[in-house]
Design an enzyme around this catalytic site. Structure first.
Site, PDB file in Angstrom:
ATOM      1  N   CYS A  44      -4.587  -6.963  10.274  1.00 45.02           N
ATOM      2  CA  CYS A  44      -3.534  -7.780   9.660  1.00 45.02           C
ATOM      3  C   CYS A  44      -3.454  -9.172  10.276  1.00 45.02           C
ATOM      4  CB  CYS A  44      -2.186  -7.085   9.778  1.00 45.02           C
ATOM      5  SG  CYS A  44      -0.849  -8.035   9.035  1.00 45.02           S
ATOM      6  N   CYS A  49      -3.789  -9.889   6.506  1.00 44.21           N
ATOM      7  CA  CYS A  49      -2.609 -10.477   5.861  1.00 44.21           C
ATOM      8  C   CYS A  49      -2.238 -11.860   6.364  1.00 44.21           C
ATOM      9  CB  CYS A  49      -1.394  -9.551   5.980  1.00 44.21           C
ATOM     10  SG  CYS A  49      -1.550  -8.102   6.991  1.00 44.21           S
ATOM     11  N   LYS A  52      -4.983 -14.585   5.534  1.00 51.05           N
ATOM     12  CA  LYS A  52      -5.050 -14.626   4.063  1.00 51.05           C
ATOM     13  C   LYS A  52      -3.833 -15.337   3.482  1.00 51.05           C
ATOM     14  CE  LYS A  52      -3.378 -11.254   1.949  1.00 51.05           C
ATOM     15  NZ  LYS A  52      -3.104  -9.832   1.662  1.00 51.05           N
ATOM     16  N   TYR A 179      -6.658  -5.552  -4.923  1.00 53.04           N
ATOM     17  CA  TYR A 179      -5.808  -6.689  -4.548  1.00 53.04           C
ATOM     18  C   TYR A 179      -6.539  -7.693  -3.667  1.00 53.04           C
ATOM     19  CZ  TYR A 179      -4.839  -4.500   0.008  1.00 53.04           C
ATOM     20  OH  TYR A 179      -4.959  -3.959   1.261  1.00 53.04           O
ATOM     21  N   GLU A 183      -6.782 -11.514  -4.793  1.00 51.92           N
ATOM     22  CA  GLU A 183      -6.156 -12.518  -3.932  1.00 51.92           C
ATOM     23  C   GLU A 183      -7.150 -13.606  -3.551  1.00 51.92           C
ATOM     24  OE1 GLU A 183      -2.703  -9.864  -1.690  1.00 51.92           O
ATOM     25  OE2 GLU A 183      -4.704  -9.979  -0.818  1.00 51.92           O
ATOM     26  N   HIS A 438      22.425 -18.013 -11.351  1.00 49.51           N
ATOM     27  CA  HIS A 438      21.860 -18.906 -12.368  1.00 49.51           C
ATOM     28  C   HIS A 438      21.761 -20.344 -11.849  1.00 49.51           C
ATOM     29  CE1 HIS A 438      20.977 -20.240 -16.448  1.00 49.51           C
ATOM     30  NE2 HIS A 438      21.846 -21.222 -16.263  1.00 49.51           N
ATOM     31  N   GLU A 443      17.355 -13.707 -12.135  1.00 49.01           N
ATOM     32  CA  GLU A 443      18.588 -13.297 -12.825  1.00 49.01           C
ATOM     33  C   GLU A 443      18.290 -12.378 -14.002  1.00 49.01           C
ATOM     34  OE1 GLU A 443      20.705 -16.301 -15.330  1.00 49.01           O
ATOM     35  OE2 GLU A 443      19.148 -17.659 -14.590  1.00 49.01           O
TER      36      GLU A 443
END
Length: 455
Positions: A44, A49, A52, A179, A183, A438, A443
């Site tokens: 990682c 991670c 990356k 993934y 990615e 908002h 939302e």
């Protein structure tokens, strides 16, 4: 006086192993040692991670100038300097690795910069020739990317290698549809590389919600990635120039690529560890088989993280390490909860997901699907075609939200909070009672009143 050198010997200095070692030593007062043959921080921090995600950030600046112009800014597009970024990236990884080392030292963990193998139920042998004994052994050696079993696969690189490229290629072929493949396709495309992606299946990101993965694939193509599904490498050789790789696809197309990146899977790091002769059971891909408490078939040997191939995510490995310490050193048997884990895929746009996909939920029980896809305000104003997706999968019987899927900029940030609600068992009506913030993309999660379909 203990009959062993240590109460615990941890093999592997990644996130899970380091956390288990630190907590066992610092909170439970155990005498702990840890061996790591490469760099502290593991996949990682060093080759996954963290670097990356920093590359994702770098790649996203490519569209800033064009979008800024729509908002009245007169900016000049510069060039991306791979060497400058790489130097800064390596310095950051060095800093993080040093933090891991200091944390271990501060907790009283004795560390060995060596490869460790298991030579007995209570014995570890180091590549230095030393042998150490421990009441408990924890294997946290993670996984590694693998090349496919095809001729000349050594001409390609794997994800570990991409951070160390001397220069950015002009053209890149990525093989894979998971993934990691998707990615890096977005990253390299954003950095100005001409990206082609082959995936042998019908659609990328297999196992995720179909509507979400369809939108990600459409967005990838809109951004200029040549994504080819139902396609694989038929043949690859060194190109005539001696530098590029000549690839013929299963569709018959042939061309040269500066670099071929294989993102075709990862295997657990158990080769040569000495586990099976002791009675530790390994699965088909080499993963260590463990029970709900991360214990192997040999009572003194435990395993956590990617080497067990349960849920291969860094925060899960850390949770498993903590549960191991609770169970073994604090007298509080603790199972790891692998249910309803939120996750994010840092494609462009990002995908965030928690719970069941529409397809898996439909196979389980009658459901309602609430879904909306739209152009968000920021990019719509700039005239860009980007679309986002907000989706809830709801049980008809219990009204619980079984799955939440978001494809949008910042989806990873959003799904962390949505994951709390889903984990708590929130119903669709709980979402409905929440007042919208908002104007935001998110939302829509609390304003969808009518299901788009039932099943």
């Amino acid at each position: 006086m203990s009959d062993f050198d240590y109460d615990l010997f941890v093999i592997g200095g990644g996130s899970g192993g380091v956390r288990a070692a630190r907590v066992a030593a610092g909170e439970a007062g155990a005498k702990v040692a840890l061996a790591e043959e490469d760099r502290y921080g593991g996949t990682c921090v060093i080759r996954g991670c963290v670097p990356k995600k920093l590359m994702v950030f770098a790649s996203e600046y490519a569209g800033v100038v064009e979008e800024a112009a729509a908002y009245g800014w007169d900016l000049t597009q510069g060039a991306f300097n791979w060497r400058a970024f790489q130097t800064r990236l390596n310095a950051e990884l060095d800093r993080l690795e040093e933090i891991y080392r200091k944390l271990l030292k501060g907790s009283g963990v004795e560390t060995y910069d060596a490869r460790a193998t298991v030579s007995g139920p209570h014995e570890v042998t180091l590549s230095t020739g030393e042998t150490k004994t421990a009441k408990h052994i924890l294997v946290a050696t993670g996984g590694r990317p693998v090349r496919p079993d095809i001729p000349n696969a050594e001409l390609g690189i794997v994800s570990d290698d991409i951070f160390h490229l001397d220069q950015l290629p002009k053209s890149l072929l990525i093989v894979g549809g998971g993934y990691i493949a998707c990615e890096f396709a977005g990253i390299m495309n954003g950095l100005g590389v001409e990206v082609t992606q082959f995936y042998r299946g019908a659609q990328v990101l297999r196992g995720f919600d179909t509507e979400a993965r369809d939108l990600v694939a459409d967005s990838m193509r809109e951004r200029g990635i040549d994504l080819q599904v139902d396609t694989n490498i038929a043949q690859m050789d060194r190109a005539a120039d001696g530098a590029a790789v000549h690839v013929t696809s299963t569709t018959g197309d042939a061309r040269d690529y500066d670099v071929v990146l294989f993102a075709t899977g990862r295997d657990p790091n158990t080769d040569g560890m000495g586990l099976e002769p002791l009675g530790v059971v390994l699965g088909r891909r080499g993963q260590i088989e463990v029970d709900a408490y991360s214990q192997t078939a040999v009572p003194s040997i435990y395993a956590i993280g990617d080497v067990t191939d349960r849920v291969n995510l860094t925060p899960v490995a850390i949770r498993e390490g903590m549960a191991f310490v609770e169970t073994v050193f604090k007298g509080n048997p603790t199972q790891v909860d692998h249910d309803l884990i939120p996750s994010a895929i840092f494609t462009q746009p990002e995908m965030g997901t928690v719970g069941l996909s529409e397809e898996d939920a439909r196979a389980q029980e009658p459901i309602e699907v609430y879904s909306t896809s739209f152009r968000p305000m920021q990019t719509s104003f700039a005239g860009r075609p980007d679309k986002v997706l907000m989706k809830l999968v709801v049980s008809q019987k219990t009204r619980k939200v079984l799955g939440c899927h978001i494809v949008a900029p910042g989806a990873g940030e959003m799904i962390q909070l949505a994951g709390i609600a889903v984990k708590m068992g929130a119903t669709k009506e709980d979402f409905d009672r929440t007042v919208a913030v908002h104007p935001t993309m998110s939302e829509e999660m609390v304003t969808m009143r009518t299901p788009v379909r039932t099943a």
